[in-house]
Design a protein around this motif. Structure first.
Motif, PDB file in Angstrom:
ATOM      1  N   GLU A 113       0.834  -1.209   0.000  1.00 51.31           N
ATOM      2  CA  GLU A 113       0.000   0.000   0.000  1.00 51.31           C
ATOM      3  C   GLU A 113       0.862   1.249   0.000  1.00 51.31           C
ATOM      4  OE1 GLU A 113      -4.111  -1.222   2.303  1.00 51.31           O
ATOM      5  OE2 GLU A 113      -2.368  -0.652   3.498  1.00 51.31           O
ATOM      6  N   ASN A 114       1.863   1.271   0.874  1.00 49.81           N
ATOM      7  CA  ASN A 114       2.725   2.449   0.981  1.00 49.81           C
ATOM      8  C   ASN A 114       3.567   2.648  -0.276  1.00 49.81           C
ATOM      9  OD1 ASN A 114       1.774   2.891   3.589  1.00 49.81           O
ATOM     10  ND2 ASN A 114       3.387   1.642   4.518  1.00 49.81           N
ATOM     11  N   ALA A 115       4.044   1.542  -0.854  1.00 52.01           N
ATOM     12  CA  ALA A 115       4.933   1.647  -2.014  1.00 52.01           C
ATOM     13  C   ALA A 115       4.192   2.101  -3.265  1.00 52.01           C
ATOM     14  CB  ALA A 115       5.623   0.307  -2.268  1.00 52.01           C
ATOM     15  N   THR A 116       2.935   1.663  -3.416  1.00 47.20           N
ATOM     16  CA  THR A 116       2.190   1.944  -4.653  1.00 47.20           C
ATOM     17  C   THR A 116       1.102   2.996  -4.479  1.00 47.20           C
ATOM     18  OG1 THR A 116       0.659   0.116  -4.196  1.00 47.20           O
ATOM     19  CG2 THR A 116       2.614  -0.383  -5.511  1.00 47.20           C
ATOM     20  N   LEU A 117       1.008   3.581  -3.295  1.00 49.65           N
ATOM     21  CA  LEU A 117       0.049   4.665  -3.037  1.00 49.65           C
ATOM     22  C   LEU A 117      -1.393   4.206  -3.246  1.00 49.65           C
ATOM     23  CD1 LEU A 117       2.000   7.483  -4.959  1.00 49.65           C
ATOM     24  CD2 LEU A 117       2.254   6.793  -2.563  1.00 49.65           C
ATOM     25  N   THR A 118      -1.680   2.985  -2.816  1.00 46.39           N
ATOM     26  CA  THR A 118      -3.021   2.420  -2.949  1.00 46.39           C
ATOM     27  C   THR A 118      -3.470   1.900  -1.583  1.00 46.39           C
ATOM     28  OG1 THR A 118      -2.058   0.292  -3.597  1.00 46.39           O
ATOM     29  CG2 THR A 118      -2.750   1.765  -5.369  1.00 46.39           C
ATOM     30  N   SER A 119      -4.662   1.312  -1.539  1.00 51.39           N
ATOM     31  CA  SER A 119      -5.151   0.683  -0.313  1.00 51.39           C
ATOM     32  C   SER A 119      -5.816  -0.633  -0.666  1.00 51.39           C
ATOM     33  CB  SER A 119      -6.151   1.594   0.411  1.00 51.39           C
ATOM     34  OG  SER A 119      -7.348   1.716  -0.322  1.00 51.39           O
ATOM     35  N   ALA A 120      -5.698  -1.592   0.228  1.00 41.88           N
ATOM     36  CA  ALA A 120      -6.247  -2.922  -0.019  1.00 41.88           C
ATOM     37  C   ALA A 120      -7.760  -2.874  -0.207  1.00 41.88           C
ATOM     38  CB  ALA A 120      -5.881  -3.855   1.140  1.00 41.88           C
ATOM     39  N   ARG A 178      -0.194   5.769  -9.906  1.00 41.62           N
ATOM     40  CA  ARG A 178      -0.949   6.994  -9.667  1.00 41.62           C
ATOM     41  C   ARG A 178      -0.951   7.363  -8.192  1.00 41.62           C
ATOM     42  NH1 ARG A 178      -6.045   5.183 -13.373  1.00 41.62           N
ATOM     43  NH2 ARG A 178      -5.612   3.257 -12.227  1.00 41.62           N
ATOM     44  N   ASP A 179      -0.835   8.663  -7.924  1.00 41.91           N
ATOM     45  CA  ASP A 179      -0.924   9.117  -6.540  1.00 41.91           C
ATOM     46  C   ASP A 179      -2.388   9.309  -6.154  1.00 41.91           C
ATOM     47  OD1 ASP A 179      -1.724  11.467  -7.749  1.00 41.91           O
ATOM     48  OD2 ASP A 179       0.147  12.549  -7.360  1.00 41.91           O
ATOM     49  N   THR A 180      -2.622   9.879  -4.981  1.00 43.89           N
ATOM     50  CA  THR A 180      -3.990  10.030  -4.484  1.00 43.89           C
ATOM     51  C   THR A 180      -4.830  10.971  -5.337  1.00 43.89           C
ATOM     52  OG1 THR A 180      -3.165  11.742  -2.971  1.00 43.89           O
ATOM     53  CG2 THR A 180      -3.350   9.486  -2.111  1.00 43.89           C
ATOM     54  N   SER A 181      -4.172  11.863  -6.071  1.00 39.08           N
ATOM     55  CA  SER A 181      -4.896  12.799  -6.934  1.00 39.08           C
ATOM     56  C   SER A 181      -5.113  12.253  -8.342  1.00 39.08           C
ATOM     57  CB  SER A 181      -4.151  14.136  -7.011  1.00 39.08           C
ATOM     58  OG  SER A 181      -2.877  13.966  -7.610  1.00 39.08           O
ATOM     59  N   GLY A 182      -4.571  11.061  -8.633  1.00 38.11           N
ATOM     60  CA  GLY A 182      -4.739  10.456  -9.945  1.00 38.11           C
ATOM     61  C   GLY A 182      -3.616  10.733 -10.918  1.00 38.11           C
ATOM     62  N   LEU A 183      -2.622  11.505 -10.512  1.00 38.54           N
ATOM     63  CA  LEU A 183      -1.486  11.804 -11.374  1.00 38.54           C
ATOM     64  C   LEU A 183      -0.445  10.689 -11.264  1.00 38.54           C
ATOM     65  CD1 LEU A 183      -1.028  15.614 -10.602  1.00 38.54           C
ATOM     66  CD2 LEU A 183      -2.220  14.570 -12.534  1.00 38.54           C
ATOM     67  N   PHE A 184       0.208  10.394 -12.390  1.00 35.90           N
ATOM     68  CA  PHE A 184       1.203   9.331 -12.405  1.00 35.90           C
ATOM     69  C   PHE A 184       2.526   9.822 -11.821  1.00 35.90           C
ATOM     70  CE2 PHE A 184      -1.775   7.379 -15.256  1.00 35.90           C
ATOM     71  CZ  PHE A 184      -1.579   6.013 -15.075  1.00 35.90           C
ATOM     72  N   VAL A 185       3.119   8.958 -10.987  1.00 33.52           N
ATOM     73  CA  VAL A 185       4.402   9.229 -10.349  1.00 33.52           C
ATOM     74  C   VAL A 185       5.410   8.224 -10.887  1.00 33.52           C
ATOM     75  CG1 VAL A 185       5.650   9.373  -8.165  1.00 33.52           C
ATOM     76  CG2 VAL A 185       3.239  10.043  -8.276  1.00 33.52           C
ATOM     77  N   THR A 186       6.584   8.698 -11.292  1.00 34.78           N
ATOM     78  CA  THR A 186       7.611   7.819 -11.836  1.00 34.78           C
ATOM     79  C   THR A 186       8.137   6.872 -10.760  1.00 34.78           C
ATOM     80  OG1 THR A 186       8.285   9.483 -13.448  1.00 34.78           O
ATOM     81  CG2 THR A 186       9.854   7.718 -12.986  1.00 34.78           C
ATOM     82  N   LYS A 187       8.130   5.584 -11.082  1.00 34.80           N
ATOM     83  CA  LYS A 187       8.604   4.573 -10.148  1.00 34.80           C
ATOM     84  C   LYS A 187       9.420   3.525 -10.886  1.00 34.80           C
ATOM     85  CE  LYS A 187       6.652   5.552  -6.073  1.00 34.80           C
ATOM     86  NZ  LYS A 187       7.384   5.623  -4.774  1.00 34.80           N
ATOM     87  N   PHE A 188      10.472   3.023 -10.220  1.00 27.25           N
ATOM     88  CA  PHE A 188      11.274   1.913 -10.719  1.00 27.25           C
ATOM     89  C   PHE A 188      11.244   0.803  -9.672  1.00 27.25           C
ATOM     90  CE2 PHE A 188      12.907   5.551 -12.997  1.00 27.25           C
ATOM     91  CZ  PHE A 188      13.151   5.069 -14.274  1.00 27.25           C
ATOM     92  N   TRP A 189      11.152  -0.455 -10.157  1.00 28.32           N
ATOM     93  CA  TRP A 189      10.953  -1.586  -9.262  1.00 28.32           C
ATOM     94  C   TRP A 189      11.879  -2.748  -9.614  1.00 28.32           C
ATOM     95  CZ3 TRP A 189       7.261  -0.097  -5.794  1.00 28.32           C
ATOM     96  CH2 TRP A 189       6.336   0.872  -6.208  1.00 28.32           C
ATOM     97  N   LYS A 190      12.096  -3.599  -8.588  1.00 26.21           N
ATOM     98  CA  LYS A 190      12.679  -4.924  -8.793  1.00 26.21           C
ATOM     99  C   LYS A 190      11.588  -5.938  -8.462  1.00 26.21           C
ATOM    100  CE  LYS A 190      17.627  -4.248  -7.776  1.00 26.21           C
ATOM    101  NZ  LYS A 190      18.704  -4.618  -6.809  1.00 26.21           N
ATOM    102  N   PRO A 191      10.885  -6.471  -9.454  1.00 27.40           N
ATOM    103  CA  PRO A 191       9.780  -7.390  -9.177  1.00 27.40           C
ATOM    104  C   PRO A 191      10.222  -8.856  -9.220  1.00 27.40           C
ATOM    105  CG  PRO A 191       9.380  -5.975 -11.122  1.00 27.40           C
ATOM    106  CD  PRO A 191      10.854  -5.985 -10.833  1.00 27.40           C
TER     107      PRO A 191
END
Length: 303
Positions: A95-102, A153-166
């Motif tokens: 949740e914290n990493a992707t700015l979402t909630s379960a 996307r952040d809480t306002s719906g705007l995309f935030v640049t993110k890089f991951w190791k999946p």
């Protein structure tokens, strides 16, 4: 018919990219290829991975590792491999990493919640993630992806640049039936952006260069190094990492191989060919302890 046309176009674009071309034409072909790959991935995700699961049975199995999943410090997403690839649950770290909630994403299709950034013409997060999930589901082995740009996307719906190791891992029940896919990520945005500021040239060009060449450091995942028979330390040089980055998956072990969770370095034993599956009863240990650094030299699995 739509899938057939998309596959034909993808093959055509890839063939054209192999031909010598100027930078403008190459960029144009990549811009045409990316949405075709994305659309094909979304269409195939609707069909899932052809598994039949009893929801009640899957929920009973999930109770075995639910507490460890929810309280793990690493971001985890639990995915239903059936039609639609719906999200079962995410933990607090995810949740914290992707700015979402379960509460908002549970039950939704994976690529509806996490689409590609429409402002990025060459965005390939959806297509690459689907390919990795498909590999994990069909081959029954964990799949560690390269560093992937996948904006959220952040809480306002705007995309935030993110890089991951999946890392994507199939979860099986005691009878060997696929019941879940575990999607684990590590946010490496800060480190990548630091490299981007140090790199010469345009920031966008630098980000693509880093994403393409900066492979996953497999020393953090000792269980993914033995697919090609390497039971010793992970490749250290950039050239060696690039050679092994195409297929960095979990070893195909028989079920009777058990991994030592002690701090002492386990003895190295010969590996037999077979399929490694992650039974649900091992997930609690995996989510709690992760990969031990002490197992790196021996190349053993950490759950």
């Amino acid at each position: 018919m739509q899938r057939f046309i998309l596959r034909q176009n993808i093959d055509l674009f890839r063939a054209r990219l192999l031909e010598p071309r100027n930078e403008h034409d190459t960029h144009f072909l990549k811009v045409m290829l990316s949405p075709a790959l994305r659309e094909l991935a979304i269409l195939e995700a609707v069909s899932g991975f052809g598994v039949e699961i009893d929801p009640l049975h899957a929920e009973v199995q999930r109770r075995i590792f639910r507490d460890e999943f929810e309280h793990s410090s690493k971001p985890h997403l639990l995915l239903d491999p059936r039609k639609g690839l719906h999200i079962v649950d995410i933990n607090a770290a995810y949740e914290n990493a992707t700015l979402t909630s379960a509460a908002e994403v549970a039950g939704s299709c994976m690529f509806d919640v996490f689409p590609d950034n429409p402002s990025d013409e060459e965005a390939d997060g959806v297509s690459n993630l689907y390919a990795s999930l498909k590999h994990a589901a069909e081959d029954g082995v964990s799949n560690a992806m390269r560093i992937q740009r996948y904006d959220v996307r952040d809480t306002s719906g705007l995309f935030v640049t993110k890089f991951w190791k999946p890392v994507n891992t199939p979860i099986f029940d005691a009878e060997g039936r696929l019941i879940y896919l575990l999607h684990q990520v590590e946010d490496v945005t800060e480190a990548i952006q630091k490299k981007m500021t140090e790199a010469a040239g345009s920031p966008e060009k630098s980000s693509r260069l880093i994403q393409r060449n900066d492979c996953l450091d497999t020393s953090h995942y000792p269980f993914v190094r033995r697919q090609l028979g390497h039971a010793s330390a992970a490749p250290t040089s950039r050239h060696q990492q690039e050679e092994h980055s195409e297929e960095i998956t979990a070893p195909r072990n028989p079920r009777n191989i058990r991994c030592d969770m002690r701090r002492q370095q386990p003895p190295l034993k010969p590996m037999k060919a077979g399929r490694q599956r992650v039974p649900v009863f091992r997930m609690a240990r995996f989510l709690t302890f992760g990969c031990r650094s002490q197992t790196r030299a021996a190349g053993r699995c950490a759950w």
